[in-house]
Write a protein that holds these residues in place. Structure first.
Motif, PDB file in Angstrom:
ATOM      1  N   GLY A 106       0.776  -1.200   0.008  1.00  0.00           N
ATOM      2  CA  GLY A 106      -0.110   0.092  -0.216  1.00  0.00           C
ATOM      3  C   GLY A 106       0.873   1.276   0.103  1.00  0.00           C
ATOM      4  N   ASN A 107       2.194   1.268   0.192  1.00  0.00           N
ATOM      5  CA  ASN A 107       3.005   2.317   0.129  1.00  0.00           C
ATOM      6  C   ASN A 107       2.849   3.063  -1.192  1.00  0.00           C
ATOM      7  OD1 ASN A 107       3.691   2.014   2.700  1.00  0.00           O
ATOM      8  ND2 ASN A 107       5.601   1.280   2.107  1.00  0.00           N
ATOM      9  N   LYS A 108       3.020   4.309  -1.207  1.00  0.00           N
ATOM     10  CA  LYS A 108       3.052   5.249  -2.433  1.00  0.00           C
ATOM     11  C   LYS A 108       4.572   5.623  -2.513  1.00  0.00           C
ATOM     12  CE  LYS A 108      -1.706   5.723  -2.581  1.00  0.00           C
ATOM     13  NZ  LYS A 108      -2.317   5.881  -3.548  1.00  0.00           N
ATOM     14  N   LYS A 109       4.971   6.204  -3.804  1.00  0.00           N
ATOM     15  CA  LYS A 109       6.266   6.572  -3.992  1.00  0.00           C
ATOM     16  C   LYS A 109       6.166   7.742  -4.842  1.00  0.00           C
ATOM     17  CE  LYS A 109       9.013   3.312  -5.298  1.00  0.00           C
ATOM     18  NZ  LYS A 109      10.141   3.331  -4.096  1.00  0.00           N
ATOM     19  N   LEU A 110       7.179   8.582  -4.245  1.00  0.00           N
ATOM     20  CA  LEU A 110       7.513  10.071  -4.601  1.00  0.00           C
ATOM     21  C   LEU A 110       8.802  10.125  -5.391  1.00  0.00           C
ATOM     22  CD1 LEU A 110       6.195  12.613  -2.069  1.00  0.00           C
ATOM     23  CD2 LEU A 110       5.198  12.283  -4.289  1.00  0.00           C
ATOM     24  N   CYS A 125      14.065   8.528  -5.605  1.00  0.00           N
ATOM     25  CA  CYS A 125      12.660   7.775  -5.414  1.00  0.00           C
ATOM     26  C   CYS A 125      12.540   7.617  -3.784  1.00  0.00           C
ATOM     27  CB  CYS A 125      11.851   6.939  -6.233  1.00  0.00           C
ATOM     28  SG  CYS A 125      11.864   7.778  -7.963  1.00  0.00           S
ATOM     29  N   PHE A 126      11.576   7.925  -3.306  1.00  0.00           N
ATOM     30  CA  PHE A 126      11.202   7.439  -1.777  1.00  0.00           C
ATOM     31  C   PHE A 126       9.987   7.038  -1.647  1.00  0.00           C
ATOM     32  CE2 PHE A 126      11.067  12.006  -2.051  1.00  0.00           C
ATOM     33  CZ  PHE A 126      10.154  12.508  -1.410  1.00  0.00           C
ATOM     34  N   ASP A 127       9.656   6.200  -0.581  1.00  0.00           N
ATOM     35  CA  ASP A 127       8.225   5.834  -0.250  1.00  0.00           C
ATOM     36  C   ASP A 127       7.258   6.728   0.799  1.00  0.00           C
ATOM     37  OD1 ASP A 127       8.621   3.496  -1.626  1.00  0.00           O
ATOM     38  OD2 ASP A 127       9.429   2.268   0.059  1.00  0.00           O
ATOM     39  N   VAL A 128       6.116   6.652   0.575  1.00  0.00           N
ATOM     40  CA  VAL A 128       5.331   7.296   1.498  1.00  0.00           C
ATOM     41  C   VAL A 128       4.470   6.329   2.151  1.00  0.00           C
ATOM     42  CG1 VAL A 128       3.602   9.106   1.837  1.00  0.00           C
ATOM     43  CG2 VAL A 128       5.332   9.362   0.062  1.00  0.00           C
ATOM     44  N   THR A 129       4.293   6.001   3.441  1.00  0.00           N
ATOM     45  CA  THR A 129       3.611   4.872   3.797  1.00  0.00           C
ATOM     46  C   THR A 129       2.007   5.446   3.988  1.00  0.00           C
ATOM     47  OG1 THR A 129       3.989   5.796   6.378  1.00  0.00           O
ATOM     48  CG2 THR A 129       5.323   4.155   5.207  1.00  0.00           C
ATOM     49  N   LEU A 130       1.264   4.109   4.283  1.00  0.00           N
ATOM     50  CA  LEU A 130      -0.383   4.492   4.486  1.00  0.00           C
ATOM     51  C   LEU A 130      -0.537   5.341   5.343  1.00  0.00           C
ATOM     52  CD1 LEU A 130      -1.411   0.783   4.015  1.00  0.00           C
ATOM     53  CD2 LEU A 130      -1.794   2.824   2.372  1.00  0.00           C
ATOM     54  N   ASP A 131       0.313   5.536   6.381  1.00  0.00           N
ATOM     55  CA  ASP A 131      -0.136   6.706   7.339  1.00  0.00           C
ATOM     56  C   ASP A 131       0.494   7.866   7.223  1.00  0.00           C
ATOM     57  OD1 ASP A 131       2.509   5.850   8.181  1.00  0.00           O
ATOM     58  OD2 ASP A 131       2.266   5.684  10.132  1.00  0.00           O
ATOM     59  N   GLN A 132       1.059   8.412   5.817  1.00  0.00           N
ATOM     60  CA  GLN A 132       1.531   9.534   5.487  1.00  0.00           C
ATOM     61  C   GLN A 132       2.857   9.700   5.963  1.00  0.00           C
ATOM     62  OE1 GLN A 132       0.258  11.275   3.100  1.00  0.00           O
ATOM     63  NE2 GLN A 132      -0.992   9.640   3.000  1.00  0.00           N
ATOM     64  N   HIS A 133       3.872   8.722   6.378  1.00  0.00           N
ATOM     65  CA  HIS A 133       5.154   8.898   6.809  1.00  0.00           C
ATOM     66  C   HIS A 133       5.939   8.610   5.548  1.00  0.00           C
ATOM     67  CE1 HIS A 133       8.758   8.935   9.501  1.00  0.00           C
ATOM     68  NE2 HIS A 133       9.098   7.780   8.721  1.00  0.00           N
ATOM     69  N   TYR A 134       7.016   9.726   5.402  1.00  0.00           N
ATOM     70  CA  TYR A 134       7.829   9.894   4.391  1.00  0.00           C
ATOM     71  C   TYR A 134       9.045   9.386   4.736  1.00  0.00           C
ATOM     72  CZ  TYR A 134       4.855  13.242   2.495  1.00  0.00           C
ATOM     73  OH  TYR A 134       3.641  13.991   1.904  1.00  0.00           O
ATOM     74  N   GLU A 135       9.424   8.324   3.916  1.00  0.00           N
ATOM     75  CA  GLU A 135      10.739   7.512   4.336  1.00  0.00           C
ATOM     76  C   GLU A 135      12.078   8.020   3.463  1.00  0.00           C
ATOM     77  OE1 GLU A 135      10.721   4.712   6.326  1.00  0.00           O
ATOM     78  OE2 GLU A 135       8.896   4.785   6.689  1.00  0.00           O
ATOM     79  N   SER A 136      13.014   7.907   4.083  1.00  0.00           N
ATOM     80  CA  SER A 136      14.391   8.584   3.515  1.00  0.00           C
ATOM     81  C   SER A 136      14.475   7.852   2.009  1.00  0.00           C
ATOM     82  CB  SER A 136      15.631   8.569   4.427  1.00  0.00           C
ATOM     83  OG  SER A 136      15.306   9.600   5.267  1.00  0.00           O
ATOM     84  N   ALA A 137      15.013   8.305   1.359  1.00  0.00           N
ATOM     85  CA  ALA A 137      15.301   7.547   0.061  1.00  0.00           C
ATOM     86  C   ALA A 137      16.521   6.651   0.471  1.00  0.00           C
ATOM     87  CB  ALA A 137      16.102   8.539  -0.936  1.00  0.00           C
ATOM     88  N   PRO A 138      16.295   5.467  -0.298  1.00  0.00           N
ATOM     89  CA  PRO A 138      17.165   4.271   0.045  1.00  0.00           C
ATOM     90  C   PRO A 138      18.550   4.425  -0.519  1.00  0.00           C
ATOM     91  CG  PRO A 138      15.597   3.343  -1.494  1.00  0.00           C
ATOM     92  CD  PRO A 138      15.313   4.911  -1.076  1.00  0.00           C
ATOM     93  N   LEU A 139      19.645   4.060   0.002  1.00  0.00           N
ATOM     94  CA  LEU A 139      20.695   4.156  -0.265  1.00  0.00           C
ATOM     95  C   LEU A 139      20.939   3.153  -1.473  1.00  0.00           C
ATOM     96  CD1 LEU A 139      22.759   4.034   2.982  1.00  0.00           C
ATOM     97  CD2 LEU A 139      22.057   6.044   1.349  1.00  0.00           C
ATOM     98  N   PRO A 140      21.570   3.750  -2.633  1.00  0.00           N
ATOM     99  CA  PRO A 140      21.876   2.693  -3.731  1.00  0.00           C
ATOM    100  C   PRO A 140      22.756   1.542  -3.531  1.00  0.00           C
ATOM    101  CG  PRO A 140      23.102   4.995  -4.221  1.00  0.00           C
ATOM    102  CD  PRO A 140      22.144   5.127  -2.919  1.00  0.00           C
TER     103      PRO A 140
END
Length: 153
Positions: A106-110, A125-140
Motif C-alpha cells: 500500500g505504500n506510495k512513491k514520490l 525516489c522514496f516511499d510514503v507509507t499508508l499513514d503518510q510517513h515519508y521514508e528517506s530515499a534508500p541508499l543505492p
C-alpha cells in the motif's frame, strides 16, 4: 565549586537538546548522502508536505501536502505518473512526481528531480507509507566487485 558543576550540567543539557532537535530534523530529511543536489535538502512531513531548503537552510520551494495528496489521487485514477509541481532549486528546476510502484503493502512513491552545481540532473525516489510517513530515499546498492583471475601457461 558549585558553579563548575552548574556550568557542566548546563553544557550537557544544551548539547543533549541540540542533538535531540538535530535528530528530529534529520529524521524528516529525504535526501541523505549520497543523493546530491548542490547542497539542497528535501524535507517532508505530513503537516507541511515537502520543502526544499538550500545549503544554508533558506526556503527554496514547498510542495504542500494537499498538492501531494491530489497528485496521488490522480495517479490512482489514471495510472499515470503525475507531476506534483515544479519549482526552483539552487541550480535550476526542481520537480516532485508521484510514480507507479509495484508495492503490495500500500505504500506510495514520490520521486524528486533536481540539478546540482555542475548542471547535472539528479533524481531519487522514496516511499510514503499508508499513514503518510515519508521514508528517506534508500541508499543505492553498491556495484558488484568483479575479480578476474588470469592464469599464465
Amino acid at each position: 565549586m558549585y558553579y563548575k558543576r552548574f556550568i557542566g550540567t548546563g553544557l550537557f543539557l544544551t548539547l543533549l537538546t541540540l542533538l535531540t532537535v538535530g535528530q528530529a530534523f534529520a529524521d524528516e530529511r529525504i535526501n541523505m548522502p549520497p543523493y546530491h543536489f548542490g547542497g539542497d535538502a528535501l524535507f517532508c512531513e505530513e503537516a507541511t508536505g515537502c520543502t526544499l531548503l538550500d545549503q544554508h537552510g533558506q526556503l527554496l520551494w514547498n510542495w504542500p501536502q494537499a498538492d501531494i495528496v491530489a497528485a496521488f489521487d490522480n495517479l490512482d485514477l489514471s495510472g499515470q505518473n503525475t507531476l506534483v509541481g515544479a519549482g526552483t532549486g539552487s541550480y535550476g528546476a526542481a520537480m516532485l512526481w508521484t510514480v507507479q510502484t509495484g508495492e503490495t503493502n500500500g505504500n506510495k512513491k514520490l520521486c524528486y528531480e533536481g540539478i546540482d552545481e555542475w548542471d547535472k540532473q539528479n533524481d531519487m525516489c522514496f516511499d510514503v507509507t499508508l499513514d503518510q510517513h515519508y521514508e528517506s530515499a534508500p541508499l543505492p546498492a553498491p556495484a558488484p566487485i568483479v575479480i578476474v583471475v588470469v592464469q599464465q601457461k
